[in-house]
Design a protein around this motif. Structure first.
Motif, short mmCIF file in Angstrom:
data_model
loop_
_atom_site.label_atom_id
_atom_site.label_comp_id
_atom_site.label_asym_id
_atom_site.label_seq_id
_atom_site.Cartn_x
_atom_site.Cartn_y
_atom_site.Cartn_z
N ASN A 55 54.36 63.56 -17.61
CA ASN A 55 53.19 63.90 -16.80
C ASN A 55 53.57 65.03 -15.86
O ASN A 55 54.74 65.43 -15.80
CB ASN A 55 52.67 62.67 -16.04
CG ASN A 55 53.70 62.07 -15.10
OD1 ASN A 55 54.19 62.73 -14.19
ND2 ASN A 55 54.07 60.80 -15.34
N ARG A 56 52.60 65.53 -15.13
CA ARG A 56 52.84 66.74 -14.33
C ARG A 56 53.83 66.54 -13.19
O ARG A 56 54.31 67.50 -12.60
CB ARG A 56 51.52 67.26 -13.78
CG ARG A 56 50.78 66.28 -12.89
CD ARG A 56 49.43 66.84 -12.49
NE ARG A 56 48.68 65.89 -11.66
CZ ARG A 56 47.45 66.11 -11.22
NH1 ARG A 56 46.83 67.24 -11.55
NH2 ARG A 56 46.84 65.22 -10.47
N ASP A 57 54.15 65.26 -12.85
CA ASP A 57 55.10 65.00 -11.78
C ASP A 57 56.54 64.91 -12.26
O ASP A 57 57.46 64.82 -11.45
CB ASP A 57 54.73 63.68 -11.06
CG ASP A 57 53.39 63.78 -10.34
OD1 ASP A 57 53.08 64.86 -9.84
OD2 ASP A 57 52.66 62.77 -10.29
N ASN A 58 56.76 64.90 -13.57
CA ASN A 58 58.13 64.83 -14.10
C ASN A 58 58.87 66.15 -13.88
O ASN A 58 58.31 67.23 -14.12
CB ASN A 58 58.12 64.49 -15.58
CG ASN A 58 57.67 63.07 -15.84
OD1 ASN A 58 56.76 62.83 -16.64
ND2 ASN A 58 58.29 62.09 -15.20
N ALA A 59 60.10 66.04 -13.45
CA ALA A 59 60.87 67.24 -13.13
C ALA A 59 61.14 68.12 -14.34
O ALA A 59 61.31 69.34 -14.21
CB ALA A 59 62.20 66.84 -12.48
N ILE A 60 61.20 67.53 -15.55
CA ILE A 60 61.54 68.31 -16.75
C ILE A 60 60.36 69.14 -17.25
O ILE A 60 60.56 70.04 -18.08
CB ILE A 60 62.05 67.40 -17.88
CG1 ILE A 60 60.95 66.42 -18.32
CG2 ILE A 60 63.30 66.67 -17.47
CD1 ILE A 60 61.33 65.62 -19.56
N VAL A 61 59.15 68.86 -16.78
CA VAL A 61 57.97 69.59 -17.23
C VAL A 61 58.03 71.04 -16.76
O VAL A 61 58.33 71.32 -15.59
CB VAL A 61 56.67 68.92 -16.73
CG1 VAL A 61 55.46 69.80 -17.01
CG2 VAL A 61 56.49 67.55 -17.39
N GLY A 62 57.77 71.97 -17.67
CA GLY A 62 57.82 73.39 -17.34
C GLY A 62 59.14 74.05 -17.69
O GLY A 62 59.28 75.27 -17.60
N TYR A 63 60.13 73.24 -18.09
CA TYR A 63 61.44 73.76 -18.45
C TYR A 63 61.60 73.79 -19.97
O TYR A 63 61.02 72.95 -20.68
CB TYR A 63 62.55 72.92 -17.82
CG TYR A 63 62.70 73.13 -16.34
CD1 TYR A 63 63.61 74.06 -15.85
CD2 TYR A 63 61.93 72.40 -15.44
CE1 TYR A 63 63.76 74.27 -14.49
CE2 TYR A 63 62.07 72.59 -14.07
CZ TYR A 63 62.98 73.54 -13.60
OH TYR A 63 63.12 73.75 -12.25
N LYS A 64 62.42 74.72 -20.44
CA LYS A 64 62.76 74.76 -21.86
C LYS A 64 63.88 73.77 -22.14
O LYS A 64 64.64 73.41 -21.23
CB LYS A 64 63.17 76.17 -22.27
CG LYS A 64 62.04 77.19 -22.11
CD LYS A 64 62.48 78.60 -22.50
CE LYS A 64 61.31 79.58 -22.35
NZ LYS A 64 61.71 80.97 -22.70
N LEU A 65 63.98 73.35 -23.39
CA LEU A 65 64.96 72.31 -23.73
C LEU A 65 66.39 72.70 -23.38
O LEU A 65 67.17 71.88 -22.91
CB LEU A 65 64.86 71.98 -25.23
CG LEU A 65 63.58 71.26 -25.68
CD1 LEU A 65 63.62 71.00 -27.17
CD2 LEU A 65 63.39 69.95 -24.91
N HIS A 66 66.74 73.98 -23.60
CA HIS A 66 68.13 74.40 -23.32
C HIS A 66 68.41 74.46 -21.82
O HIS A 66 69.58 74.56 -21.39
CB HIS A 66 68.43 75.76 -23.98
CG HIS A 66 67.72 76.93 -23.35
ND1 HIS A 66 68.18 77.54 -22.23
CD2 HIS A 66 66.58 77.57 -23.71
CE1 HIS A 66 67.38 78.54 -21.91
NE2 HIS A 66 66.38 78.59 -22.80
N GLU A 67 67.36 74.40 -20.98
CA GLU A 67 67.54 74.41 -19.54
C GLU A 67 67.71 73.01 -18.95
O GLU A 67 68.00 72.86 -17.76
CB GLU A 67 66.33 75.08 -18.87
CG GLU A 67 66.14 76.55 -19.25
CD GLU A 67 64.86 77.14 -18.67
OE1 GLU A 67 64.85 78.35 -18.39
OE2 GLU A 67 63.88 76.37 -18.50
N ILE A 68 67.50 72.00 -19.77
CA ILE A 68 67.54 70.61 -19.30
C ILE A 68 68.90 70.01 -19.64
O ILE A 68 69.38 70.12 -20.76
CB ILE A 68 66.41 69.78 -19.94
CG1 ILE A 68 65.04 70.42 -19.61
CG2 ILE A 68 66.44 68.34 -19.44
CD1 ILE A 68 63.88 69.79 -20.35
#
Length: 502
Positions: A425-438
């Motif tokens: 959901n929009r409150d998750n910190a991983i939202v908006g990041y690319k997979l290689h950035e996580i």
């Protein structure tokens, strides 16, 4: 007549016909704006002795057994689907509604029954006790596809899942007081606390045992795990009932524990139980429809009495009970109004209405017919208008996004890994990041991303968006680290970075 002509083949054909009729009724119930239980009951009435005459069914004890088995399955499925994080916030209010609320509803309804029907005070309060609780089958089925706010939905589901012990205790108590003059009311009060306390304890114990058994027993077929879960539901109920505690409460609590644990073949268990709960619901309401005789249920005198009692129950007893039960709790006036309106009656009152018949109480058949009419009135009037009332009171939540897909490649039982499903959901910190950035755990791999109706192949440059369903293959040892990462909420600096990226 049909069964006599075709014997066992006729029974098999009829069972298939009933299930198909129930599935069709469920399909069109939302389009017609009617709760599915009304259509299931209607099917039973139509094919019964006062309808087409296909089946003559008047075995009260058999109907009672089928109803209890169905309620066990329905309560178990409802508990599995309930998130503890949601229930925890409304636990106290639900318990208050399930105890004080049921008692107040039963007593207030009983007063109206005394003046409407020519019965004694004990018989009037017996009637009130039978219709005093909301029904888990009706509430779960009605709320499942409706976008009611989480707080309201959780309160109603938790109440309906835990208020049966109070209704059953009151029903059995008044039956005992009517049939045995030497029985003391005060001596029966400790029985209630025994039922609630031991039922709760057994539910916690069997829920934990069930979770451990599902995860640690290495079965030959994945299809056996859902069966194992159902077996624990039945064992939980029977064990609790043998020692005179609340089997229904024990089943619901055990399901909460199991459903909120990390499980082998989790989605198979959930999907199987959802299917069997629908089957149980269809068959239960059809059987209850068969048990009724429309000519008696809709007799003018029963209609008059049923309407009068339904009016008091819906517009007076239930609202007063809700306001009394929540007077010291953090509910707004409009939320109390909605809880008052959403107190659906269903299978439980009808099943409980068979208890006085089995006990041989005079006038029990008339009670059954009027209670049946009251349940139909509640389902038709309240069940068909829940969404409308919620919308008018501003209590509609966001549209439910239930995944119609799952991936379950491996299991904890077969390998030291599991497939995790997680919706962002929009409150998750991983939202908006690319997979290689996580910074995923070393032994975690994104297997698939489902976005709406599309399957997104995960690459390093794939960006996570709100609402995505992530399917992640992870080592059991790193499961906790993965969940910590996924559940991390967005912080202030991350918010600024996300706005900059946009």
């Amino acid at each position: 007549m049909f069964l006599q002509s075709f014997g066992n083949d006729g029974i098999i054909f009829l069972a298939a016909l009933l299930l198909l009729s129930g599935i069709i009724a469920a399909k069109f119930s939302s389009r017609l704006g009617l709760p599915s239980l009304v259509l299931f009951i209607a099917v039973g009435m139509i094919i019964g002795s006062d309808g087409l005459g296909i089946i003559y069914f008047d075995d009260v004890e058999m109907a009672q057994l089928i109803g209890i088995l169905a309620l066990i399955i329905i309560l178990f499925e409802g508990g599995l689907q309930t998130k503890w994080s949601t229930v925890r916030s409304v636990a106290f209010s639900s318990i208050s509604l399930a105890t004080l609320g049921v008692l107040a509803t039963a007593m207030l309804t009983g007063v109206s029954v005394y003046f409407v029907l020519d019965v004694s005070w004990l018989e009037a309060f017996l009637f009130g006790a039978i219709v005093g609780s909301t029904d888990a089958a009706a509430v779960f089925a009605t709320l499942k596809e409706r976008n009611i706010k989480a707080k309201m939905g959780a309160t109603l589901e938790a109440e309906s899942g835990t208020n049966d012990p109070m209704a059953i205790f009151l029903t059995l108590m008044f039956i005992e007081l009517i049939t045995n003059e030497s029985t003391s009311f005060w001596l029966m009060i400790p029985s209630f606390f025994w039922q609630m306390g031991i039922g709760l304890a057994l539910g916690l114990v069997f829920g934990k045992l069930g979770s451990l058994a599902i995860n640690r027993i290495n079965l030959e077929s994945g299809g056996l795990y859902p069966v194992l879960a159902i077996a624990f539901a039945l064992i939980t109920y029977s064990t609790a009932s043998v020692i005179d505690s609340s089997g229904f409460l024990a089943v619901y609590v055990a399901a909460l524990v199991i459903g909120n644990s990390e499980l082998t073949y989790r989605y198979s268990i959930f999907q199987f139980n959802e299917g069997i709960a629908w089957t149980a619901q269809i068959m239960m309401f059809i059987i209850l429809g068969l048990l009724s005789f429309p000519e008696q249920v809709f007799h003018p005198s029963n209609i008059f009495a049923g309407l009068a009692i339904s009016f008091v129950l819906i517009f007076i007893a239930r609202p007063i009970a809700v306001f009394i039960s929540t007077v010291w709790l953090n509910y707004k006036f409009r939320e109390r109004l909605f809880l008052s309106w959403a107190g659906l009656r269903g299978a439980v009152p009808i099943v409980l209405a068979t208890f006085p018949i089995v006990a041989g109480i005079n006038g029990a058949d008339e009670f059954f017919n009027i209670i049946f009419f009251v349940v139909l009135t509640s389902a038709l009037v309240q069940g068909s208008t829940i969404s409308y009332v919620a919308e008018k009171l501003g209590l509609m939540g966001p549209k439910k996004d239930t995944p119609h897909h799952s991936i379950e490649l491996v299991s904890i039982a077969k390998a030291n890994a599991d497939m995790v499903q997680f919706q962002t959901n929009r409150d998750n910190a991983i939202v908006g990041y690319k997979l290689h950035e996580i910074d995923f755990p070393q032994k975690a791999s994104i297997a698939a991303i489902v976005r709406g109706d599309d399957l997104v192949t995960p690459y390093g440059d794939t960006e996570i968006k709100a609402g995505d369903f992530l399917y992640i293959l992870v080592s059991k040892r790193e499961h906790a680290d993965l969940m910590k990462l996924l559940n991390q909420k967005i912080s202030g600096p991350q918010k600024s970075k996300r706005k900059t990226k946009k």
